[in-house]
Design an enzyme around this catalytic site. Structure first.
Site, short mmCIF file in Angstrom:
data_model
loop_
_atom_site.label_atom_id
_atom_site.label_comp_id
_atom_site.label_asym_id
_atom_site.label_seq_id
_atom_site.Cartn_x
_atom_site.Cartn_y
_atom_site.Cartn_z
N ASP A 222 29.63 10.27 1.48
CA ASP A 222 28.25 10.53 1.08
C ASP A 222 27.29 9.50 1.68
OD1 ASP A 222 26.57 12.11 -0.87
OD2 ASP A 222 26.18 10.13 -1.68
N GLU A 286 28.67 12.39 5.94
CA GLU A 286 27.42 13.07 5.63
C GLU A 286 26.33 12.10 6.05
OE1 GLU A 286 24.25 14.48 2.40
OE2 GLU A 286 25.20 12.55 2.46
O1 TEU Z 1 22.90 13.68 -0.11
C1 TEU Z 1 22.25 12.92 0.84
C2 TEU Z 1 20.84 13.23 0.89
O2 TEU Z 1 20.14 12.29 0.77
C3 TEU Z 1 20.24 14.60 0.99
O3 TEU Z 1 21.04 15.61 1.30
C4 TEU Z 1 19.49 14.78 -0.28
O4 TEU Z 1 20.23 15.40 -1.25
C5 TEU Z 1 18.25 15.60 -0.12
O5 TEU Z 1 17.57 15.22 0.97
C6 TEU Z 1 17.44 15.35 -1.39
O6 TEU Z 1 16.12 15.50 -1.18
C7 TEU Z 1 24.01 13.20 -0.74
C8 TEU Z 1 24.55 14.28 -1.65
O7 TEU Z 1 24.94 15.36 -0.85
C9 TEU Z 1 23.53 14.62 -2.66
O8 TEU Z 1 23.93 15.68 -3.47
C10 TEU Z 1 23.26 13.38 -3.47
O9 TEU Z 1 22.24 13.65 -4.37
C11 TEU Z 1 22.88 12.21 -2.60
O10 TEU Z 1 23.74 12.05 -1.51
C12 TEU Z 1 22.95 10.92 -3.38
O11 TEU Z 1 24.28 10.60 -3.63
#
Ligand code: TEU
Length: 576
Positions: A222, A286
């Site tokens: 993440d 990610e």
């Molecule tokens: O997401 C990373 C992230 O910052 C984006 O995908 C974000 O969710 C989006 O831009 C919000 O506006 C990861 C996870 O996939 C996400 O679900 C989490 O909320 C985030 O990290 C924090 O752990």
């Protein structure tokens, strides 16, 4: 504990190969919304285990599970309080072991989510940091700073949280006075760790081993681009949109994609590589990083195996934009010898069956689609979604599917505000609807309570009535259904070996309105044609169509009659 997938059987799609991930189709399960075993309205691990047959039947190679660890759920589990345990909402560690074992028995690899950028504010380390006070070693594992201004009443810098509002929260010190501030790029319940601290580094090496020892095959990492922040935490005036900051030659944001993050992944790689069979455990980053050349650095040979390629997800539904997204992604990765990945939906973006039914498909990351927005055209969206998926599954590399897309599920765009849980909604005071609309529990049985999601009919988010007709039992065995289309595409992709090899654009058949791709496979030359033109386009004579996204029971008959494919249709054809 569980051993890696056994050798192949009827339902065993995973080859014994150690580089299985290079062309794998990987299915994302969002545990709270997949299947609820105990009837409390929140999906759980026993629920998933009981439904793993669905994944095996779909023909995917692996399942990626979003976090199921102990968490106060400030961000649906992306705020982890204990990295080595399962939240009681989702079950127990024994349930996780059973899930891994069952998946392996079905020939499915298991990838778990790792959240290293931040912990929960309920993590033992953060609680200790609050109690220990300023200047303590406990605070050094996080990013605590004194505030600016006369009484330290201003945050240490001007960074904003990705979820809205400031990226800093001020704490009350043990003596009851207002004190230091801590950094949280996301919710205030997700304090950022300080990755310069050796204990932080050691802890995550140990967490990796903990899950590898339980038998997992990989990790989805993440916010992999966020762990290291620039020295001195300088102000950053640009918006904190994840994909914005970076261009080939522009200024680099102090919180994203710092060169130093790569050291961390090199160290992790040595841990993964120490597990047998060597090279079979993988990591996927990610990382919302642009341009693709910067993203490719995460998949250099001694780092991660894959990085999500969001360039394709963000591309407009136009032939030149899609071609460009594919070309840029492929060439950046070729430079480092890594396969690229493709993804159209996940738990952070508006589902592609809805996104593609709007005028601006690329622009919904994190913000959602609500009742006050122009509503998507459901029929158009699904038609394009099917065509986009068939195009994606014909590309070389690895493809990620998000639970429910195989049913053609739309976004829930009319959730009531009271039901919303995403911190994005709350931190924007309701001005941004956020991501709940893509996280609605999925339908299994049309006529059952909660469409078969839970035995009691409970569902943590309400399901829209359209879900009934899209339930698994309504699509299973129905030719032309989205579920059967996915099954067929995934099976053919494997048979034809489309996940590997090169692609060539066909300049005679392709145009500004038509994508025409050729793939040489062991079974012959395959033509992949996507019609984005307003009118039907001709299919060359003498080809044998093996897949068409046109709905209805016998799309190939219509094709044979007219010799054309309609707007927003993809076909795969073998050239004799
Ligand atoms: O997401 C990373 C992230 O910052 C984006 O995908 C974000 O969710 C989006 O831009 C919000 O506006 C990861 C996870 O996939 C996400 O679900 C989490 O909320 C985030 O990290 C924090 O752990």
């Amino acid at each position: 504990m569980s051993t890696p997938p056994a050798s192949s059987s009827e339902t065993s799609p995973s080859p014994a190969s150690t580089t299985w991930w290079r062309d794998a189709v990987i299915y994302q399960v969002y545990p709270r919304s997949f299947a609820d075993g105990d009837g409390d309205g929140i999906g759980d691990l026993p629920g998933i285990t009981a439904r793993l047959d669905h994944l095996a039947g779909l023909g995917v190679d692996a399942v990626w599970l979003s976090p199921f660890y102990t968490s106060p759920m400030a961000d649906a589990g992306y705020d982890v309080a204990d990295y080595r345990d399962v939240d009681p909402l989702f079950g127990t560690l024994a349930d996780a072991d059973r899930l891994i074992e069952r998946a392996h028995a079905l020939g499915l690899r298991v990838i778990v989510d790792l959240v290293p950028n931040h912990t929960s504010d309920q993590h033992a380390w953060f609680r200790a940091a609050l109690t220990a006070g300023p200047g303590s070693p406990e605070r050094e594992r996080y990013i605590f700073r004194d505030g600016r201004g006369p009484d330290g009443a201003e945050p240490p810098n001007n960074w904003k949280s990705v979820f809205g509002g400031p990226a800093w929260t001020r704490v009350t010190e043990p003596d009851g006075t207002l004190g230091q501030w801590y950094l949280h790029l996301f919710d205030s319940g997700q304090p950022d760790l300080d990755w310069n601290h050796p204990e932080v580094r050691a802890e995550f090496l140990d967490v990796l081993r903990f899950w590898l020892d339980r038998g997992v095959d990989g990790f989805r990492v993440d916010v992999a681009n966020g762990l290291v922040k620039a020295e001195g935490l300088p102000d950053w005036d640009e918006e904190l949109a994840l994909l914005s900051g970076a261009t080939e030659d522009g200024p680099t944001p102090p919180m994203w994609d710092r060169d130093e993050v790569h050291e961390i992944y090199r160290e992790w790689r040595t841990v993964l590589d120490s597990y047998e069979p060597a090279g079979s455990r993988m990591m996927v980053a990610e990382a919302w990083v642009e341009p693709p050349s910067r993203l490719a650095m995460y998949v250099r040979p001694d780092e991660m195996h894959q990085a999500f390629n969001f360039t394709y997800l963000g591309a407009a539904w136009e032939a030149p934009a899609l071609r460009d997204a594919v070309d840029r992604s492929m060439s950046a990765n070729e430079a480092v010898g890594a396969p690229t990945t493709w993804v159209l939906s996940n738990h952070d973006v508006v589902r592609h069956a809805s996104r593609l039914g709007t005028g601006k498909p690329g622009s919904f990351v994190g913000i959602g689609l609500g009742p006050d927005d122009p509503q998507p055209d459901a029929e158009l969206g699904l038609r394009r979604a099917r065509a986009a998926t068939a195009l994606m599954l014909a590309l070389p590399g690895s493809a990620y599917l998000y639970q429910g897309e195989e049913l053609g599920l739309p976004e829930h765009t009319t959730l009531p505000d009271e039901a919303r849980e995403d911190p994005t909604f709350h931190r924007h005071n309701g001005q941004v609807v956020g991501r709940d609309g893509c996280r609605v529990p999925i339908p299994w049985v049309a006529d059952a309570p909660a469409y078969g999601f839970s035995p009691t009919g409970e569902s943590w988010l309400p399901q829209p009535p359209e879900f009934g007709e899209l339930a698994v039992d309504r699509q299973e065995g129905v030719e032309g259904s989205t579920l059967e289309l996915y099954r067929r595409a995934i099976r053919l992709r494997r048979e034809l070996g489309l996940g590997q090899g090169e692609l060539r654009w066909d300049p005679t058949l392709g145009s500004d309105d038509v994508l025409a791709m050729r793939r040489s496979t062991p079974l012959g030359e395959v033509l992949v044609l996507t019609n984005l033109a307003p009118d039907p386009v001709a299919v060359p004579d003498g080809v044998r169509v093996v897949l068409s996204t046109e709905d209805g029971p016998h799309p190939e008959r219509e094709l044979a009659r007219t010799g054309t494919i309609a707007t927003d249709v993809t076909i795969w054809a073998l050239l004799d």
